[in-house]
Design an enzyme around this catalytic site. Structure first.
Site, short mmCIF file in Angstrom:
data_model
loop_
_atom_site.label_atom_id
_atom_site.label_comp_id
_atom_site.label_asym_id
_atom_site.label_seq_id
_atom_site.Cartn_x
_atom_site.Cartn_y
_atom_site.Cartn_z
N GLY A 150 -24.21 4.25 3.10
CA GLY A 150 -23.29 4.75 2.08
C GLY A 150 -23.64 4.18 0.72
O GLY A 150 -23.43 3.00 0.45
N VAL A 151 -24.21 5.03 -0.15
CA VAL A 151 -24.58 4.57 -1.49
C VAL A 151 -23.77 5.34 -2.53
O VAL A 151 -24.29 6.04 -3.38
CB VAL A 151 -26.11 4.64 -1.74
CG1 VAL A 151 -26.79 3.40 -1.17
CG2 VAL A 151 -26.74 5.90 -1.13
N GLY A 152 -22.45 5.20 -2.40
CA GLY A 152 -21.52 5.80 -3.36
C GLY A 152 -21.27 4.81 -4.48
O GLY A 152 -22.16 4.07 -4.91
N ASN A 153 -20.01 4.75 -4.94
CA ASN A 153 -19.66 3.89 -6.07
C ASN A 153 -20.06 2.44 -5.86
O ASN A 153 -20.63 1.81 -6.75
CB ASN A 153 -18.15 3.95 -6.31
CG ASN A 153 -17.77 5.24 -6.99
OD1 ASN A 153 -18.48 5.71 -7.87
ND2 ASN A 153 -16.66 5.83 -6.57
N VAL A 154 -19.75 1.90 -4.70
CA VAL A 154 -20.05 0.49 -4.44
C VAL A 154 -21.48 0.32 -3.93
O VAL A 154 -22.23 -0.51 -4.43
CB VAL A 154 -19.05 -0.11 -3.42
CG1 VAL A 154 -19.41 -1.56 -3.12
CG2 VAL A 154 -17.62 -0.01 -3.94
N LYS B 46 0.88 -1.18 0.00
CA LYS B 46 0.00 0.00 0.00
C LYS B 46 0.91 1.22 0.00
O LYS B 46 2.04 1.17 0.48
CB LYS B 46 -0.86 -0.01 1.27
CG LYS B 46 -2.10 0.82 1.18
CD LYS B 46 -3.28 0.04 0.61
CE LYS B 46 -4.48 0.93 0.44
NZ LYS B 46 -5.66 0.21 -0.03
P1 NAD Z 1 -17.48 6.27 -2.25
O1 NAD Z 1 -16.73 7.40 -1.68
O2 NAD Z 1 -17.87 6.27 -3.69
O3 NAD Z 1 -18.84 6.02 -1.41
C1 NAD Z 1 -18.92 6.14 -0.04
C2 NAD Z 1 -20.23 6.85 0.27
O4 NAD Z 1 -20.38 6.87 1.69
C3 NAD Z 1 -20.25 8.29 -0.22
O5 NAD Z 1 -21.42 8.49 -0.99
C4 NAD Z 1 -20.26 9.11 1.08
O6 NAD Z 1 -21.01 10.31 0.95
C5 NAD Z 1 -20.90 8.15 2.04
N1 NAD Z 1 -20.59 8.40 3.45
C6 NAD Z 1 -19.44 8.84 4.00
N2 NAD Z 1 -19.58 8.93 5.34
C7 NAD Z 1 -20.82 8.51 5.63
C8 NAD Z 1 -21.55 8.35 6.83
N3 NAD Z 1 -21.04 8.68 8.01
N4 NAD Z 1 -22.82 7.87 6.76
C9 NAD Z 1 -23.36 7.57 5.57
N5 NAD Z 1 -22.72 7.71 4.40
C10 NAD Z 1 -21.47 8.17 4.42
O7 NAD Z 1 -16.61 4.96 -1.89
P2 NAD Z 1 -16.76 3.51 -2.50
O8 NAD Z 1 -15.75 3.33 -3.56
O9 NAD Z 1 -18.19 3.23 -2.77
O10 NAD Z 1 -16.29 2.63 -1.27
C11 NAD Z 1 -17.14 2.39 -0.16
C12 NAD Z 1 -16.42 1.56 0.89
O11 NAD Z 1 -16.00 0.32 0.30
C13 NAD Z 1 -15.15 2.22 1.45
O12 NAD Z 1 -14.99 1.84 2.79
C14 NAD Z 1 -14.05 1.59 0.61
O13 NAD Z 1 -12.82 1.59 1.30
C15 NAD Z 1 -14.59 0.17 0.45
N6 NAD Z 1 -14.05 -0.52 -0.71
C16 NAD Z 1 -14.25 0.01 -1.96
C17 NAD Z 1 -13.73 -0.68 -3.06
C18 NAD Z 1 -13.95 -0.16 -4.46
O14 NAD Z 1 -13.72 -0.91 -5.41
N7 NAD Z 1 -14.41 1.05 -4.65
C19 NAD Z 1 -13.03 -1.89 -2.89
C20 NAD Z 1 -12.88 -2.40 -1.60
C21 NAD Z 1 -13.39 -1.70 -0.51
#
Ligand code: NAD
Length: 351
Positions: A184-188, A80
């Protein structure tokens, strides 16, 4: 600053402090273990308050990558990197290229990929200086509409893992009417919501960012929930997909879902204590680094010859691995995170 006696130090093979005067780069790269292959892991850019905080993060995250890759059945080790700086203010193309040169100096022991604060565009800049960049879509991939973003595969793998957890704890395969709360309804999280909606589940969602919630309400008929209420709903599954340390002394006593299965990293605030607390409450926890491994599986296959059918078959194995973890945990009356650690160690320490 002490490294060998640092509480997060765990026989890491290499810890490098990287600096470039011209661009202002201050970064750390940690390679935890390369017994199975090169140490792959994302590059996080974050305005760390101190170098000590950056060191703690890189040691912990690189170790996690070794465990994640081993359990995912990938011939890869764990690494990392962290760049000290604010990605919105301090990021420049020169800085990213300097980071690429720092990665290159490790001669392939570390393979960089995107993480919070870095993007596919940043990886392209690093790739001008080093070949040791993972998950970069080539021209054919771009023509096919892929960017190298691992989120779709992470979401799909999480969906497979969630189904395995539901099968084990609730003895059901049919997700119709299953109640799931997504934090959390972001990318994942958004993509996970789509898979669940298509399978007939009922959704409750929350997010810091109101438009992300509104989109789920509109697209999937989800119910919007205040942020502080999401973990305490009367649902079948709580799916943390936002931040770490959400399973802690405050949330665990009020969790009502019998299953926790989501994509967020480092969900247990204090791994051993909170993993045990979930087990004592009869809550089945899908270990985070196992259920969210879809991203590194996708990155592994990215490049010429990428074939979604092969990636998908590998993602299905997340379900089989989790089923094995759940069975062993039940047989041995152990928390699932401890069994996952042990299974990963059996794989990467054997070499
Ligand atoms: P992202 O930033 O696209 O989505 C995260 C969402 O969570 C955002 O919409 C944000 O506004 C919301 N958020 C932040 N704090 C919050 C809270 N206190 N309450 C409610 N919502 C909140 O990130 P992502 O890529 O969707 O990743 C989500 C999680 O999955 C992270 O922990 C990341 O480390 C983990 N992850 C992601 C991947 C990947 O491929 N993107 C792979 C492995 C793990």
């Amino acid at each position: 600053m002490a490294v060998f006696s640092h509480p997060e130090f765990d026989h890491h093979e290499t810890v490098s402090w990287c600096h470039d005067a011209a661009s202002g780069l201050r970064a750390l790269i940690a390679v935890h273990n390369t017994h199975l292959g090169k140490g792959l892991g994302g590059c996080r850019m974050w305005p760390y308050r101190s170098e000590a905080e950056a060191l703690t993060d890189v040691l912990r995250l690189s170790r996690g990558m070794t465990y994640k890759a081993a359990l995912a059945g990938l011939p890869q080790g764990g690494g990392k990197s962290v760049i000290i700086g604010d990605p919105r203010r301090d990021k420049t193309p020169e800085l990213m290229r300097a980071m690429g040169r720092a990665v290159n100096r490790l001669n392939g022991a570390y393979v960089v990929a995107e993480d919070s604060g870095t993007s596919v565009a940043d990886m392209r800049l690093m790739a001008q200086e080093t070949v040791h960049v993972g998950g970069l879509a080539d021209e054919k991939a771009i023509a096919e509409g892929r960017t190298g973003d691992p989120s779709p595969a992470t979401a799909y793998g999480t969906f497979i893992g969630l189904k395995a957890a539901v099968r084990h704890r609730l003895q059901r395969d049919d997700l119709r009417g299953l109640k799931v709360a997504i934090q959390g309804v972001g990318n994942v999280g958004h993509r996970l919501a789509r898979h669940l909606h298509e399978a007939g589940a009922e959704l409750w969602v929350t997010d810091l960012h109101a438009p992300a919630v509104e989109r789920c309400v509109r697209e999937f008929g989800a119910t919007a929930v205040p942020m502080e209420a999401i973990h305490a709903l009367e649902v079948d599954v709580f799916a943390p997909c936002a931040l770490g340390a959400v399973l802690n002394d405050t949330t665990i006593p009020v969790l009502k879902a019998p299953v926790v299965a989501g994509a967020a990293n480092n969900q247990l605030a204090i791994a051993d204590r909170h993993g045990e607390a979930l087990r004592e409450r009869g809550i089945l926890y899908a270990p985070d680094y196992c259920i969210n491994a879809g991203g590194i599986i996708d990155i592994y296959y990215e490049g010429p010859g990428y074939d979604w059918a092969i990636v998908e078959a590998h993602l299905q194995k997340i379900g089989t691995t989790l089923a094995e973890i759940f069975e062993r945990a039940q047989r041995e009356a152990q928390p699932t995170h401890r069994i996952a650690d042990r299974m990963a160690e059996e794989i990467f320490r054997k070499r």
